[in-house]
Design an enzyme around this catalytic site. Sequence first.
Site, mmCIF file in Angstrom:
data_model
loop_
_atom_site.group_PDB
_atom_site.id
_atom_site.type_symbol
_atom_site.label_atom_id
_atom_site.label_comp_id
_atom_site.label_asym_id
_atom_site.label_seq_id
_atom_site.Cartn_x
_atom_site.Cartn_y
_atom_site.Cartn_z
ATOM 1 N N PHE A 117 0.846 -1.187 0.000
ATOM 2 C CA PHE A 117 0.000 0.000 0.000
ATOM 3 C C PHE A 117 0.878 1.231 0.000
ATOM 4 C CE2 PHE A 117 -4.412 1.317 0.598
ATOM 5 C CZ PHE A 117 -5.076 0.195 0.171
ATOM 6 N N GLN A 257 -7.611 15.009 2.969
ATOM 7 C CA GLN A 257 -6.980 14.123 1.998
ATOM 8 C C GLN A 257 -7.850 13.995 0.753
ATOM 9 O OE1 GLN A 257 -6.340 9.581 2.599
ATOM 10 N NE2 GLN A 257 -4.347 10.556 2.563
ATOM 11 N N HIS A 259 -8.211 11.671 -2.252
ATOM 12 C CA HIS A 259 -7.755 10.354 -2.710
ATOM 13 C C HIS A 259 -7.485 10.440 -4.198
ATOM 14 C CE1 HIS A 259 -7.574 6.095 -3.571
ATOM 15 N NE2 HIS A 259 -7.609 5.836 -2.279
ATOM 16 N N LEU A 269 -14.817 5.892 -4.703
ATOM 17 C CA LEU A 269 -13.461 5.450 -4.416
ATOM 18 C C LEU A 269 -13.067 4.199 -5.203
ATOM 19 C CD1 LEU A 269 -10.963 5.675 -2.558
ATOM 20 C CD2 LEU A 269 -12.190 4.247 -0.924
ATOM 21 N N GLU A 272 -6.603 2.195 -3.537
ATOM 22 C CA GLU A 272 -5.172 2.152 -3.766
ATOM 23 C C GLU A 272 -4.679 0.711 -3.934
ATOM 24 O OE1 GLU A 272 -3.634 4.838 -0.889
ATOM 25 O OE2 GLU A 272 -1.717 3.816 -0.831
ATOM 26 N N ARG A 303 -0.760 9.357 -0.805
ATOM 27 C CA ARG A 303 -1.896 9.870 -1.571
ATOM 28 C C ARG A 303 -1.779 11.344 -1.936
ATOM 29 N NH1 ARG A 303 -6.502 6.668 1.928
ATOM 30 N NH2 ARG A 303 -6.180 4.656 0.892
ATOM 31 N N HIS A 370 -11.616 12.847 0.452
ATOM 32 C CA HIS A 370 -11.716 11.500 1.003
ATOM 33 C C HIS A 370 -11.676 11.449 2.520
ATOM 34 C CE1 HIS A 370 -11.371 7.189 1.028
ATOM 35 N NE2 HIS A 370 -10.170 7.196 1.571
ATOM 36 N N ARG A 411 -2.707 11.238 5.672
ATOM 37 C CA ARG A 411 -2.859 9.886 6.197
ATOM 38 C C ARG A 411 -2.388 8.849 5.178
ATOM 39 N NH1 ARG A 411 -6.448 6.022 5.447
ATOM 40 N NH2 ARG A 411 -8.091 7.249 4.466
#
Lengths: 602, 264
Positions: A117, A257, A259, A269, A272, A303, A370, A411
Amino acid sequence: MIHRHNYDVVIIGAGGAGMRAALEASTHARTAVISKLYPTRSHTGAAQGGIAASLGNVEEDCVEWHIFDTIKGGDYLVDQDAARVLAEEACDAVVDLEHMGLPFNRTPDGRIDQRKFGGHTREHGAAPVRRACYAADRTGHMILQTLFQNCVKNNVEFYNEFYLMDLITENSPVTADDGAESQQGNTVNTTPRITGVVALDLATGDLHVFQAHAVIMATGGAGKVFRTTSNAHCLTGDGMALTLRAGLPLQDMEFVQFHPTGLAGLGILLSEAARGEGGVLRNCDGEAFMVNYAPNIKDLAPRDIVARAIATEVRQGRGCGPDKSYVHLDITHLPRDVIDAKLPDITEFARTYLGVEPYTEFVPTYPTAHYTMGGIPTTLHGQALDASQNPVTGLYAAGECACVSVHGANRLGTNSLLDTIVFGRRAGAAAAAFAAAQEPHATLTSAEASQAASAVVAELAALRTRTEGERVGQVRDELQTVMDTDAGVFRTDESLSDALDSIKEIRQRYASIAVDDRSLRYNTDVVEAIELGYLIDLAEVMATSARQRRESRGGHCREDFPTRDDAGHLWHTVAWRSDDGTVTLGRKPVVNEGYEPMERKY
Amino acid sequence: MEITVKVRRVPEQEGASRSVVGAESSGEMAGAAQPRTGKARTSTAPGYWQTYHMEAKPTDRILDVLMALKSEQDGTLTFRRSCGHGICGSDAIRINGKNRLACKTLVKDLGPGRAITLEPLKGLPVVKDLVVDMEPFLAAYRSVLPYLIADTSTTPTTERLQSPQEHARFEKTTKCILCAACTTSCPVLWTNPDYTGPMAMVNAHRFVFDSRDVAAEERFAALSDGEGVWRCRTTFNCTEACPRDIPITEVIGELKRAMIAQAL
């Protein structure tokens, strides 16, 4: 009629943090969970890719690498003691979930499988590491279901489709040494003690007063401040806004954030995990452009970096599609059985909503609002803090509505599910322990309950009886458009100033909005009006906080101040409302346990 | 394009209320044999049809249509919604006579030229417009012990082991989002409100075939009485209705076979 309830602990919200807190608190204290949705509708269920823990099941990993990645990923605005707690308790949190029944994907030898990730690396950035524990691409769904299953097993008490309307406060001096007034010139004289909440039962229209020794906010994020967002319609920041209205601060609200990979035009969404499994972003020339922005880990950069890269490609004319308005996510080179086993839901989203077949076609994607890194500031045990950093008696917060702060300025993916489980459990334990040490509340008399709910009664009556005014949807659309345009991926002093002017004007119009539905039962028209008020409050705090941060850090990108400024800006923003309603800003130091800020290259 | 939308409007229902789930209502969990609500259910929705005209794009979701109607034409129109992309299960309704999620159905999916009809789910008491009382549905869920019951005599300090093959045995039923599209599409439920229903069977399957679980027999007991799996008439309505593509009729068949094997 006002209904009365008396509990030790009342939890607001039934997502990952709320239900994990409930499982902890309900074994020690009389606990109720109030949720505006049925618990399994909560947006934790939309989380896809995984939950981070350095189990090391498939390759070498360790807690210290996870701490480092979290701090660096958060652009050094992370409180390092909080990051340490998060990473240290991650393995136990994941094993607990497995013991509760969570159906993780497995390795051939039967252990929990792990995948790569963004921003999670081995040896301090040397290469991506497989740290995300996952259940296909519906890890959040499985966490939410598993927590709910265990709440059913433990007979946790839920009040479903109850809307939080107000906090009940008692003003009381905070500390014996009068420390509340002094720090950083803050003008907060007293901090309220929280003794309960007022909630609206949607099904009946009745108001309920809940007394409690401890209230835990677990109300999630505020993505609906923006138009293009991966967030559910319910994510209107209710807990954050009511905390603000109680005279308490919010922290780091400028950090939102975006995304990188929302479905273009929709914001839905796309995990990722698609890139974790080998997916690649391409511009209109077919170029895998991330190599130009993060030469080492490319598409698996954090991100904020990937979202800015996509927005930059589009701005510089290398976008795809008829309007050159998005980029392509390419997973066509992945084996179909891998796609079916590990990315089934997101490929179905592409088919359903865009008519695109990800086996053979590229998926149009563009950044989508996000996650709110900021929120209600808390201690490491989830207790809320006032503007002078004193703990607030009776108020706790966990999950996205809280800011502990483990996410800092950006994050990392898979750290949010972990945050809900680790700090949900901690808040539940702390709230129950606090409640256990208190004398039981004397149950309110009917007159006292009416008094506690009087402001809410007046607010609802005003909304239900006003006959002429603008529609909620129209005003909300304008607010969201302003925030997309002026406080999105890129910001300047000018754009933020414009945003604040617009918000001021929208607030004036909000004072005279009207609803169509005058009924008592299931009146979602009135509820949407109340939620819009929360969004306006939070948009103002976000834009005000963003304007005063004259640097670029993590998810906050100021084009007029394009670099990070550690000498001048390595502090948390603390924002609260003064008595006259204006947003006032303060600062709070970042906790440093020895990870000194370095240039953030990937 | 201009579309016509006919919505079944049901004014707010007097006496609508909801029970608190948990300790105080745990008596309801005793088993599927007892009537769960005692409330009569109507086989056709009460109320009246209201017709709206509006502009929509072929790629709009039916949820977009509902939200535009509420926002621009009629704030009294009432429905549930949350995630907007088919994973929270809030907005299951009857669309053109079939149970679907409003957020997973596009205008273009419904065939051109005819009015789109939107009704509340059948077989659950209507609270208002498209909102139904979920409590009888959740009572059926609770009746099958929908949580892992593991052998706790040897709880390891790390994860329990489970092979990918063992995981695959029940993975399909972990996809359930409790939207109620399946249960309220079942003709058996329409005539018998105490029928356990396909959703509860899906959630029984999710644990019965989990290698870590040891309580299959207790769930079989809940499913083998008069309102359990043997009432299923394999009409496949549930399978067609499931927005998560769970092969529900097949799942119920697997439960029946396991129950027979266990009884022999």
